[in-house]
Design a protein around this motif. Sequence first.
Motif, PDB file in Angstrom:
ATOM      1  N   GLY A 135       0.820  -1.212   0.000  1.00  0.00           N
ATOM      2  CA  GLY A 135       0.000   0.000   0.000  1.00  0.00           C
ATOM      3  C   GLY A 135       0.850   1.255   0.000  1.00  0.00           C
ATOM      4  N   ASP A 136       0.176   2.377  -0.039  1.00  0.00           N
ATOM      5  CA  ASP A 136       0.827   3.684  -0.145  1.00  0.00           C
ATOM      6  C   ASP A 136       1.158   4.194   1.248  1.00  0.00           C
ATOM      7  OD1 ASP A 136       1.560   6.292  -0.530  1.00  0.00           O
ATOM      8  OD2 ASP A 136      -0.314   6.923  -1.490  1.00  0.00           O
ATOM      9  N   ILE A 137       2.436   4.176   1.602  1.00  0.00           N
ATOM     10  CA  ILE A 137       2.835   4.560   2.959  1.00  0.00           C
ATOM     11  C   ILE A 137       2.534   6.040   3.239  1.00  0.00           C
ATOM     12  CG2 ILE A 137       5.249   5.097   2.367  1.00  0.00           C
ATOM     13  CD1 ILE A 137       3.998   3.312   5.560  1.00  0.00           C
ATOM     14  N   THR A 138       2.486   6.863   2.175  1.00  0.00           N
ATOM     15  CA  THR A 138       2.196   8.290   2.409  1.00  0.00           C
ATOM     16  C   THR A 138       0.730   8.488   2.825  1.00  0.00           C
ATOM     17  OG1 THR A 138       1.507   8.862   0.138  1.00  0.00           O
ATOM     18  CG2 THR A 138       3.858   8.896   0.604  1.00  0.00           C
ATOM     19  N   ALA A 139      -0.109   7.503   2.545  1.00  0.00           N
ATOM     20  CA  ALA A 139      -1.516   7.610   2.949  1.00  0.00           C
ATOM     21  C   ALA A 139      -1.737   7.061   4.356  1.00  0.00           C
ATOM     22  CB  ALA A 139      -2.396   6.849   1.953  1.00  0.00           C
ATOM     23  N   HIS A 140      -0.760   6.331   4.862  1.00  0.00           N
ATOM     24  CA  HIS A 140      -0.928   5.680   6.161  1.00  0.00           C
ATOM     25  C   HIS A 140      -0.333   6.479   7.327  1.00  0.00           C
ATOM     26  CE1 HIS A 140      -2.708   2.107   4.527  1.00  0.00           C
ATOM     27  NE2 HIS A 140      -1.665   1.862   3.750  1.00  0.00           N
ATOM     28  N   VAL A 141       0.621   7.354   7.019  1.00  0.00           N
ATOM     29  CA  VAL A 141       1.289   8.091   8.101  1.00  0.00           C
ATOM     30  C   VAL A 141       0.883   9.560   8.014  1.00  0.00           C
ATOM     31  CG1 VAL A 141       3.498   8.711   9.141  1.00  0.00           C
ATOM     32  CG2 VAL A 141       3.239   6.490   8.005  1.00  0.00           C
ATOM     33  N   ARG A 142       0.399  10.101   9.110  1.00  0.00           N
ATOM     34  CA  ARG A 142      -0.050  11.489   9.167  1.00  0.00           C
ATOM     35  C   ARG A 142       1.168  12.426   9.232  1.00  0.00           C
ATOM     36  NH1 ARG A 142      -0.474  14.312  13.649  1.00  0.00           N
ATOM     37  NH2 ARG A 142      -0.236  12.433  14.914  1.00  0.00           N
ATOM     38  N   ASN A 143       1.061  13.543   8.515  1.00  0.00           N
ATOM     39  CA  ASN A 143       2.130  14.541   8.563  1.00  0.00           C
ATOM     40  C   ASN A 143       2.293  15.017  10.014  1.00  0.00           C
ATOM     41  OD1 ASN A 143       4.098  16.150   7.409  1.00  0.00           O
ATOM     42  ND2 ASN A 143       2.729  17.889   7.209  1.00  0.00           N
ATOM     43  N   GLY A 144       3.519  15.030  10.497  1.00  0.00           N
ATOM     44  CA  GLY A 144       3.787  15.459  11.869  1.00  0.00           C
ATOM     45  C   GLY A 144       3.778  14.325  12.884  1.00  0.00           C
ATOM     46  N   ALA A 145       3.391  13.121  12.454  1.00  0.00           N
ATOM     47  CA  ALA A 145       3.372  11.987  13.382  1.00  0.00           C
ATOM     48  C   ALA A 145       4.794  11.623  13.822  1.00  0.00           C
ATOM     49  CB  ALA A 145       2.723  10.783  12.711  1.00  0.00           C
ATOM     50  N   ASN A 146       4.908  11.041  15.004  1.00  0.00           N
ATOM     51  CA  ASN A 146       6.195  10.503  15.447  1.00  0.00           C
ATOM     52  C   ASN A 146       6.306   9.064  14.966  1.00  0.00           C
ATOM     53  OD1 ASN A 146       7.802  12.390  16.840  1.00  0.00           O
ATOM     54  ND2 ASN A 146       6.310  12.374  18.507  1.00  0.00           N
ATOM     55  N   VAL A 147       7.401   8.742  14.295  1.00  0.00           N
ATOM     56  CA  VAL A 147       7.558   7.393  13.780  1.00  0.00           C
ATOM     57  C   VAL A 147       8.927   6.836  14.177  1.00  0.00           C
ATOM     58  CG1 VAL A 147       5.991   7.746  11.828  1.00  0.00           C
ATOM     59  CG2 VAL A 147       8.421   8.162  11.527  1.00  0.00           C
ATOM     60  N   ALA A 148       8.988   5.536  14.282  1.00  0.00           N
ATOM     61  CA  ALA A 148      10.248   4.841  14.597  1.00  0.00           C
ATOM     62  C   ALA A 148      10.569   3.901  13.441  1.00  0.00           C
ATOM     63  CB  ALA A 148      10.110   4.062  15.898  1.00  0.00           C
ATOM     64  N   LEU A 149      11.783   3.990  12.930  1.00  0.00           N
ATOM     65  CA  LEU A 149      12.216   3.134  11.826  1.00  0.00           C
ATOM     66  C   LEU A 149      13.269   2.163  12.319  1.00  0.00           C
ATOM     67  CD1 LEU A 149      12.807   5.781   8.976  1.00  0.00           C
ATOM     68  CD2 LEU A 149      10.669   4.650   9.614  1.00  0.00           C
ATOM     69  N   ASP A 150      13.123   0.910  11.933  1.00  0.00           N
ATOM     70  CA  ASP A 150      14.149  -0.095  12.222  1.00  0.00           C
ATOM     71  C   ASP A 150      14.490  -0.813  10.911  1.00  0.00           C
ATOM     72  OD1 ASP A 150      15.750  -2.164  12.964  1.00  0.00           O
ATOM     73  OD2 ASP A 150      14.543  -2.774  14.689  1.00  0.00           O
ATOM     74  N   PRO A 151      15.495  -0.320  10.189  1.00  0.00           N
ATOM     75  CA  PRO A 151      15.803  -0.899   8.877  1.00  0.00           C
ATOM     76  C   PRO A 151      16.183  -2.367   8.942  1.00  0.00           C
ATOM     77  CG  PRO A 151      16.882   1.219   9.128  1.00  0.00           C
ATOM     78  CD  PRO A 151      16.343   0.853  10.475  1.00  0.00           C
ATOM     79  N   ALA A 152      16.850  -2.785  10.023  1.00  0.00           N
ATOM     80  CA  ALA A 152      17.258  -4.190  10.122  1.00  0.00           C
ATOM     81  C   ALA A 152      16.036  -5.102  10.200  1.00  0.00           C
ATOM     82  CB  ALA A 152      18.154  -4.385  11.345  1.00  0.00           C
ATOM     83  N   ALA A 153      15.019  -4.658  10.941  1.00  0.00           N
ATOM     84  CA  ALA A 153      13.783  -5.436  11.066  1.00  0.00           C
ATOM     85  C   ALA A 153      12.795  -5.095   9.954  1.00  0.00           C
ATOM     86  CB  ALA A 153      13.146  -5.169  12.417  1.00  0.00           C
ATOM     87  N   ARG A 154      13.124  -4.066   9.159  1.00  0.00           N
ATOM     88  CA  ARG A 154      12.259  -3.600   8.055  1.00  0.00           C
ATOM     89  C   ARG A 154      10.925  -3.048   8.552  1.00  0.00           C
ATOM     90  NH1 ARG A 154      16.493  -4.843   5.823  1.00  0.00           N
ATOM     91  NH2 ARG A 154      16.816  -6.282   4.082  1.00  0.00           N
ATOM     92  N   THR A 155      10.899  -2.453   9.727  1.00  0.00           N
ATOM     93  CA  THR A 155       9.630  -1.971  10.267  1.00  0.00           C
ATOM     94  C   THR A 155       9.594  -0.451  10.420  1.00  0.00           C
ATOM     95  OG1 THR A 155      10.421  -2.263  12.534  1.00  0.00           O
ATOM     96  CG2 THR A 155       9.169  -4.087  11.554  1.00  0.00           C
ATOM     97  N   LEU A 156       8.410   0.087  10.160  1.00  0.00           N
ATOM     98  CA  LEU A 156       8.092   1.495  10.438  1.00  0.00           C
ATOM     99  C   LEU A 156       6.938   1.475  11.431  1.00  0.00           C
ATOM    100  CD1 LEU A 156       7.473   4.375   7.881  1.00  0.00           C
ATOM    101  CD2 LEU A 156       5.876   3.935   9.737  1.00  0.00           C
ATOM    102  N   ARG A 157       7.157   2.091  12.579  1.00  0.00           N
ATOM    103  CA  ARG A 157       6.130   2.082  13.616  1.00  0.00           C
ATOM    104  C   ARG A 157       5.651   3.506  13.869  1.00  0.00           C
ATOM    105  NH1 ARG A 157       6.948   1.208  19.373  1.00  0.00           N
ATOM    106  NH2 ARG A 157       9.152   1.080  18.903  1.00  0.00           N
ATOM    107  N   VAL A 158       4.338   3.712  13.812  1.00  0.00           N
ATOM    108  CA  VAL A 158       3.768   5.022  14.150  1.00  0.00           C
ATOM    109  C   VAL A 158       3.547   5.043  15.651  1.00  0.00           C
ATOM    110  CG1 VAL A 158       1.861   6.627  13.772  1.00  0.00           C
ATOM    111  CG2 VAL A 158       2.639   5.152  11.897  1.00  0.00           C
TER     112      VAL A 158
END
Lengths: 132, 400
Positions: free
Chosen positions: A108-131
Amino acid sequence: MIYTAKHGIGKAVCGEALVAHDGFSARYDLDRINGVFSRPTHKLAGHSYRGKILILDTAKGGVATAWMLHEMAARGVVPLAIVLNSVNPILAQGAAFGGVTLMAGFDGDITAHVRNGANVALDPAARTLRVL
Amino acid sequence: MRLDELEKAMQAGELGAPLKRALEHQIQVGEFFGAADFVPVTQAHIMADTESLGEAGVAWLESLADEGAKVRVPTITDPRGTDFAKVSVLRHTEHMLGLERRTIEAFKKLGVLMTDTCINYQTIQSPARGESVAFGDTGVVIYANSVCGARSNYEGGPSALAAGLTGRTPRYGFHLEQCRRSTVSFRVNFEPRTLNDWGTLGGLIGRLAGDYWQVPYIEGIETQPGSDALKHFGAAMASFGSIAMYQLAGITPEAQSSPSVSHRIEEKDVRALAAAYASEREIDVVVFSAPQLSLYELRELAALCDGRRFKRPLLAVTSPQVKPDADRFGFTARIEAAGGHVLAGMCFYQSYAREIAEANGWRRLATNSAKLVNILGGYGYVPLLASMEQCVDAAQKGRL
């Protein structure tokens, strides 16, 4: 909410998201001296990207981004991370060379799932983006 | 990634620290894209203008050169950030020129050939069908993949240099047969007549196709394009869409029919894209660049300049290989007699475009390059797209 990416590179980071359904090219879209989007037609025109997690649609434009992320990182005027629906080799090469966290390829379109200004955590090794 | 004995020796540092770092960089990128192994390359082409490198990139190159690293396959350069013979026209600062000199010295130490061209397929050596290369300019890559049938991904400067040093690149993307098949189909009901027509059509297809992994299949064009037409077509497609390969029915070697037409393009669509840039009619400067001009383009331009006197600066940018011939055949003299300038070994947008705009009072820029108008908006220009003839008229009259 957690989203899983196909591709990831760089270190785990956490920060504020700057989101738009638009492309990304360091040469075409940025005033790299002042750290803002400068292409008048870009949806983030005028916005500062310094220290932000950019969440955009796809890599656009030419090959200069491969050098420019390194140069931007050396001056400290650089996004904290870049997240894309679709990535090209230049962004991956530039992220590897410049030490910038990059993730790409979601269901899906990640730009539609994450709100502008939201705090997010990225873990490239686990391949996860957490809002958060 | 699976490594052969030489690659294992490089990774272990047995061939020196620079090769170890180069290979590790390539492995990082290769694993990002799921590459199974490496593919040998016959040549590499490096984009490395100093606006992109900055002080940090130049220092990195110098450090690599000081360690004694040497490229192992022919490795050439994309345009530089200036033409030292035309600094008074461009008004580059001593700081910019200093970075350029340092970069050139570092590349020479590394064994890189300073060809300074983005039209190496017209001037240095065109790759053959099936030949794997590591090219570092989007216009060069799309021409090599599409027209020549060679194999290259976009290789940014650090990766192209790594390929020059190791003689290989990760096998992913356009090195793989399955990535070279058409993914999206276009029916074009329009016959491009001029280079800006070809560029605008390419830009439109690039914008519609979407991203790097798409391979447009294009049918319906009956006009036979030459190398310059395909140069503008591909460069604009790559610029607008990050596209690395297209298939043009009846023209390019790997064109295979696509199951169904996804997009139909009419002349009005092409004109609308060009018209979107025509917000002003007055112009400050005319630029022919991106890609560098061939000898035939300079011949055409020289004929258009005869008998004119320009009110506005006109810059025509070519490669260091073409410029001596343009001089010998009198094209340079005829363009410069009208008040124009022929520059070599640089490209306009790779030459501190923002700073030279401010130094020269250039904002409204006319060009026949769709690629250039796509790039320059972000640098603060108001670009206008028109034919070569209309641009020459504009240089004479001050307006399009």
